[in-house]
Design a protein around this motif. Structure first.
Motif, mmCIF file in Angstrom:
data_model
loop_
_atom_site.group_PDB
_atom_site.id
_atom_site.type_symbol
_atom_site.label_atom_id
_atom_site.label_comp_id
_atom_site.label_asym_id
_atom_site.label_seq_id
_atom_site.Cartn_x
_atom_site.Cartn_y
_atom_site.Cartn_z
ATOM 1 N N TYR A 24 0.823 -1.216 0.000
ATOM 2 C CA TYR A 24 0.000 0.000 0.000
ATOM 3 C C TYR A 24 0.855 1.264 0.000
ATOM 4 N N GLN A 25 2.074 1.154 0.469
ATOM 5 C CA GLN A 25 2.937 2.327 0.557
ATOM 6 C C GLN A 25 3.557 2.728 -0.785
ATOM 7 N N ILE A 26 3.614 1.787 -1.725
ATOM 8 C CA ILE A 26 4.295 2.113 -2.999
ATOM 9 C C ILE A 26 3.471 1.858 -4.262
ATOM 10 N N PHE A 76 1.275 -10.138 4.644
ATOM 11 C CA PHE A 76 0.335 -9.149 5.204
ATOM 12 C C PHE A 76 1.086 -7.975 5.806
ATOM 13 N N HIS A 77 0.978 -6.838 5.128
ATOM 14 C CA HIS A 77 1.564 -5.595 5.650
ATOM 15 C C HIS A 77 0.426 -4.582 5.794
ATOM 16 N N TRP A 78 -0.615 -4.990 6.571
ATOM 17 C CA TRP A 78 -1.676 -4.103 7.098
ATOM 18 C C TRP A 78 -2.820 -3.773 6.164
ATOM 19 N N ASP A 79 -2.779 -4.212 4.889
ATOM 20 C CA ASP A 79 -3.850 -3.843 3.955
ATOM 21 C C ASP A 79 -4.909 -4.946 3.872
ATOM 22 N N PHE A 83 2.312 -6.217 16.249
ATOM 23 C CA PHE A 83 2.150 -5.266 17.369
ATOM 24 C C PHE A 83 1.630 -3.919 16.877
ATOM 25 N N VAL A 84 2.286 -3.357 15.854
ATOM 26 C CA VAL A 84 1.894 -2.019 15.392
ATOM 27 C C VAL A 84 0.482 -2.067 14.805
ATOM 28 N N HIS A 85 0.159 -3.150 14.106
ATOM 29 C CA HIS A 85 -1.191 -3.252 13.537
ATOM 30 C C HIS A 85 -2.244 -3.301 14.653
ATOM 31 N N ALA A 112 -1.819 -2.248 17.887
ATOM 32 C CA ALA A 112 -1.793 -1.056 18.750
ATOM 33 C C ALA A 112 -2.314 0.174 18.010
ATOM 34 N N PHE A 113 -1.826 0.414 16.792
ATOM 35 C CA PHE A 113 -2.227 1.616 16.053
ATOM 36 C C PHE A 113 -3.587 1.452 15.378
ATOM 37 N N GLY A 114 -3.860 0.237 14.885
ATOM 38 C CA GLY A 114 -5.086 0.013 14.120
ATOM 39 C C GLY A 114 -6.307 -0.282 14.982
ATOM 40 N N GLY A 140 11.099 12.587 14.528
ATOM 41 C CA GLY A 140 11.293 12.826 15.955
ATOM 42 C C GLY A 140 11.745 11.581 16.703
ATOM 43 N N TRP A 141 12.040 10.505 15.969
ATOM 44 C CA TRP A 141 12.480 9.268 16.633
ATOM 45 C C TRP A 141 13.955 9.385 17.015
ATOM 46 N N PRO A 142 14.329 8.965 18.233
ATOM 47 C CA PRO A 142 15.734 9.051 18.648
ATOM 48 C C PRO A 142 16.617 8.088 17.854
ATOM 49 N N THR A 165 14.630 -7.094 9.115
ATOM 50 C CA THR A 165 13.765 -6.915 7.946
ATOM 51 C C THR A 165 13.422 -5.451 7.686
ATOM 52 N N GLU A 166 13.700 -4.564 8.661
ATOM 53 C CA GLU A 166 13.586 -3.115 8.422
ATOM 54 C C GLU A 166 14.496 -2.381 9.396
ATOM 55 N N ASN A 167 15.170 -1.363 8.868
ATOM 56 C CA ASN A 167 15.911 -0.406 9.675
ATOM 57 C C ASN A 167 16.149 0.786 8.747
ATOM 58 N N PHE A 198 4.369 6.251 0.872
ATOM 59 C CA PHE A 198 3.217 6.658 1.698
ATOM 60 C C PHE A 198 3.445 6.180 3.125
ATOM 61 N N GLU A 199 3.805 7.106 4.001
ATOM 62 C CA GLU A 199 4.141 6.732 5.375
ATOM 63 C C GLU A 199 2.871 6.761 6.251
ATOM 64 N N TRP A 200 1.875 5.957 5.888
ATOM 65 C CA TRP A 200 0.677 5.727 6.697
ATOM 66 C C TRP A 200 0.020 7.045 7.125
ATOM 67 N N ALA A 201 -0.196 7.236 8.413
ATOM 68 C CA ALA A 201 -0.914 8.435 8.871
ATOM 69 C C ALA A 201 -0.171 9.723 8.543
#
Ligand code: PNW
Length: 435
Positions: free
Chosen positions: A11-13, A112-115, A160-162, A164-166, A312-314, A341-343, A395-398
């Protein structure tokens, strides 16, 4: 072979949200609701990767990566989430896989990446237990088409992010505000993962992994209340998703729920199916203090004293070493080989007048995180791959298009791609690695 790659998500690309029979996903719905994303941005067009994929594969070939982590859009394959298969959706990923292999780039799809297909949201989304089995059917459908050429699969991205955020906080699709009531969405994702592992194995899919977003948790002070709160946060963010998969049991969730009645006999055995690798997405540590009100059992105290990204992430490279050695200490022999898998990081990344993007801060970020990963390896952690988030600004989500994570700059008005300085740095870095 150590996997060096870049990562993206459908969904991001992709864009092409209504093309070739793709059904709507919860992210189409959410992004089109007023006020959900910054400036009302949506993934309707995004990087237009659905049409420009040959150029993107060429960018990866030029970069010299040997792996590419992308995600498959469930609603492209099964527009209603289940039932009729959309052949044209599968054809797209089939072409992409062949093009990658022709360039010597190993495809690493995430299922599955949230879509989530919108049709499944209508029946409750991941709050509905039956969605777990439907996910496994979808996994089987994709594997039947691609397993002959894809040697490594990832089931879920960051459950977790799906959750917590969703489902808990409502800041991502599907936008539900269930707070602690969102726990079944964690369990059903994990159950879906376990069932999908079975489906993938049955289809001869080779290696299978799950990607969790993990964070080292730092107590804000040595006070007993802060230490207890940090433990509660570690349980929610990290252990809720690692323990059942690696140990076959949930951590003590009594700070969040009085009942695990959504867990049925046999579920944990399904969830704990042996994995070939554990995917870890690392961005930053978290600093936690005792709660100041009665809602959650912790407060986010904020990590201070470090440089920050545009988000704003440290920036704490040693947090990656700490995370990896901590996983090894906690899970011991139960820990499979790890893939980062991501950094990566978001930066302002303005295109200069002479058409370059001088993202020195990203170069520094990646260089120091790779060094931290290697330090963890020297301390005995078995890491088999590293994927930069992300190949492209996307597309960085929100946050819509306001956060740029790419090695390649994207002009969203025209779709034009411009490799940044970090792209050239990573290319030279890869040339220096042993084959
Ligand atoms: C990940 N957090 O999301 C996702 O897998 C990517 O799709 C996303 O683009 C990338 O990281 C950058 O955000 C995260 O707040 C979202 O801890 C939020 C957090 C971490 C990761």
């Amino acid at each position: 072979m150590f996997l060096w790659g870049t990562a993206t998500a459908a969904y991001q690309i992709e864009g092409a949200a209504r093309e070739d029979g793709r059904g709507p996903s919860i992210w189409d719905t959410f992004a089109h609701e007023p006020g959900r994303t910054r400036d009302g941005h949506t993934g309707d067009v995004a990087c237009d990767h659905y049409h420009r994929w040959p150029e993107d594969v060429a960018l990866m070939a030029g970069l010299g990566v040997n792996a590419y982590r992308f995600s498959i859009a469930w609603p492209r394959v099964l527009p209603m989430g289940a039932g009729e298969v959309n052949r044209r959706g599968l054809d797209f990923y089939d072409r992409l896989v062949d093009a990658l292999l022709a360039e010597g780039v190993q495809p690493v799809p995430t299922l599955f990446h949230w879509d989530l297909p919108q049709a499944l949201e209508e029946r409750g989304g991941w709050m509905d237990r039956d969605v777990s089995a439907l996910f496994a059917e979808y996994a089987a459908t994709v594997a039947a088409r691609l397993a002959d050429r894809v040697p490594l699969w990832i089931t879920l991205n960051e459950p977790f992010v799906h959750m917590a955020f969703g489902y808990a906080m409502g800041v991502h699709a599907p936008g539900r505000l269930l707070m602690n009531g969102a726990l079944p969405a964690a369990h059903h994702q994990l159950l879906g993962h376990g069932l999908a592992v079975q489906a993938l194995r049955a289809a001869g899919a080779g290696q299978v992994a799950l990607t969790n977003n993990c964070t080292p948790v730092w107590p804000a002070s040595a006070r007993e209340e802060d230490v207890a709160a940090a433990e509660a946060y570690d349980i929610l963010h990290n252990r809720l998703f690692n323990d059942p998969v690696l140990l076959g049991e949930y951590p003590d969730l009594s700070a969040y729920t009085g009942s695990l009645d959504f867990v049925q006999d046999g579920d944990l055995k399904t969830i704990a199916a042996p994995l070939d690798a554990l995917g870890i997405n690392y961005y930053n540590p978290t600093r936690i203090a005792a709660p100041t009100d009665a809602g959650l059992p912790f407060d986010d105290a904020g990590v201070t004293g470090y440089p920050t990204t545009a988000f704003g992430w440290p920036v704490v490279p040693d947090g990656l070493r700490e995370l990896l050695t901590g996983l090894r200490a906690r899970y011991g022999a139960a820990l499979p080989p790890i893939l980062i898998t991501e950094n990566g990081c978001s930066q302002p990344d303005e295109l200069t007048e002479n058409g370059t993007v001088e993202d020195e801060a990203r170069v520094d970020f990646l260089d120091r995180h790779i060094a931290a990963m290697r330090q963890a390896m020297a301390e005995g952690v078995d890491v088999r791959g590293y994927f930069v988030w992300s190949l492209l600004d996307n597309f960085e989500w929100a946050e819509g298009y306001h956060q740029r994570f790419g090695l390649v700059h994207v002009d969203f008005a025209t779709g034009r791609r411009t490799p940044k300085r970090s792209y050239r740095w990573f290319k030279e870095f890869l040339e220096r690695q042993n084959p």
